[in-house]
Motif scaffolding. Structure first.
Motif, short mmCIF file in Angstrom:
data_model
loop_
_atom_site.label_atom_id
_atom_site.label_comp_id
_atom_site.label_asym_id
_atom_site.label_seq_id
_atom_site.Cartn_x
_atom_site.Cartn_y
_atom_site.Cartn_z
N ALA A 121 0.83 -1.20 0.00
CA ALA A 121 0.00 0.00 0.00
C ALA A 121 0.86 1.25 0.00
O ALA A 121 1.90 1.30 0.62
CB ALA A 121 -0.91 0.00 1.23
N GLY A 122 0.39 2.27 -0.68
CA GLY A 122 1.17 3.49 -0.77
C GLY A 122 0.72 4.54 0.21
O GLY A 122 1.02 5.71 0.01
N CYS A 123 0.01 4.17 1.26
CA CYS A 123 -0.47 5.18 2.19
C CYS A 123 0.40 5.25 3.42
O CYS A 123 1.23 4.41 3.68
CB CYS A 123 -1.92 4.88 2.58
N MET A 124 0.19 6.29 4.20
CA MET A 124 0.98 6.52 5.41
C MET A 124 0.13 6.19 6.63
O MET A 124 -1.08 6.23 6.57
CB MET A 124 1.40 7.99 5.48
N GLY A 125 0.77 5.90 7.75
CA GLY A 125 0.05 5.62 8.97
C GLY A 125 1.02 5.57 10.14
O GLY A 125 2.22 5.52 9.96
N SER A 126 0.45 5.52 11.34
CA SER A 126 1.30 5.58 12.52
C SER A 126 1.63 4.21 13.09
O SER A 126 2.63 4.06 13.77
CB SER A 126 0.61 6.41 13.60
N GLY A 127 0.78 3.18 12.86
CA GLY A 127 1.04 1.87 13.43
C GLY A 127 0.92 1.91 14.94
O GLY A 127 0.57 2.92 15.54
N ASP A 128 1.21 0.76 15.58
CA ASP A 128 1.06 0.71 17.03
C ASP A 128 2.38 0.86 17.77
O ASP A 128 2.43 0.80 18.99
CB ASP A 128 0.37 -0.60 17.45
N GLY A 129 3.49 1.05 17.02
CA GLY A 129 4.78 1.30 17.65
C GLY A 129 5.47 0.08 18.23
O GLY A 129 6.53 0.19 18.81
N SER B 226 6.31 4.67 -6.67
CA SER B 226 5.81 5.67 -5.72
C SER B 226 5.14 5.02 -4.51
O SER B 226 4.86 5.70 -3.52
CB SER B 226 4.82 6.60 -6.41
N ASP B 227 4.85 3.72 -4.57
CA ASP B 227 4.22 3.03 -3.46
C ASP B 227 5.27 2.50 -2.48
O ASP B 227 6.46 2.51 -2.77
CB ASP B 227 3.35 1.88 -3.96
N ASN B 228 4.80 2.05 -1.33
CA ASN B 228 5.71 1.63 -0.27
C ASN B 228 5.96 0.13 -0.27
O ASN B 228 5.01 -0.65 -0.30
CB ASN B 228 5.14 2.03 1.09
N PRO B 229 7.22 -0.31 -0.19
CA PRO B 229 7.51 -1.71 0.04
C PRO B 229 7.22 -2.08 1.49
O PRO B 229 7.08 -1.21 2.35
CB PRO B 229 9.00 -1.81 -0.26
#
Length: 193
Positions: free
Chosen positions: A17-25, A77-80
């Motif tokens: 997915a090419g989106c951003m996020g914070s995750g749970d750390g 442009s997407d995220n590995p």
């Protein structure tokens, strides 16, 4: 974006997915480790291509190998995404088992982590008499928005790196949601510790 998947009208980010996020750390697999692992994979692949790293001949016993499974995006442009790979290779019984844990998405240049992902994948397969690995990699990985089920295949070989075993190969398969599936490609490598 080709790998952005929807579950009940909510966008979910998984492997490619090419989106951003914070995750749970909670994921400790840092971008620096992933980048170093990618450099190791590239070096090993070059050595195989140059004939400097040869397939292990008549290996016996067992070996514990650790490394990385990385999934590559269809678009630059997407995220590995990458996860920590731990494999047990039983040459005598011709079995390969293991886990892929600590999955996260990273920037395309692997310099930063953009999202931790929860869950793990299970590795289950075989190794033949010529040191070729064929394994299924299955499981569910999720973020706070939903989950994706992976059905992947690893194909590669075990090499003898001056008395130390090294596994190296490709990953193909699908990631599945209730709304359909997407093709996935990538690489893996793991070294005897």
């Amino acid at each position: 974006m080709s790998y952005k998947l929807s579950i009940t009208a909510t966008a979910v980010c998984f492997a490619l997915a090419g989106c951003m996020g914070s995750g749970d750390g909670s994921n400790s697999f840092s971008a620096a480790e992933v980048s170093q692992n990618q450099a190791t994979y590239d070096s090993l692949a070059t050595r195989v291509a140059d004939g400097d790293l040869l397939v292990a001949q008549d290996p016996t016993g067992t070996a514990n190998l650790t490394g990385q499974l990385k999934l590559d995006p269809a678009k630059t442009s997407d995220n590995p995404a990458a996860g920590r790979l731990a494999m047990d290779v039983d040459f005598d019984n011709r079995k390969v088992t293991g886990k892929v844990t600590e999955f996260a998405a990273y920037t395309p240049d692997l310099s930063e982590k953009v999202m931790d992902l929860k869950g793990s994948l299970t590795v289950d397969g075989t190794i033949d008499s010529s040191s070729a690995i064929a394994a299924n990699v299955t499981g569910t990985v999720s973020d706070d928005e939903g989950s994706v089920t992976a059905n992947l295949q690893m194909a590669g070989s075990v090499y003898d790196d001056n008395g130390k075993y090294v596994a190296l190969g490709d990953v193909t398969g699908t990631e599945v949601t209730p709304n359909g599936s997407e093709q996935v490609t990538g690489t893996f490598h793991a070294e005897q510790q």
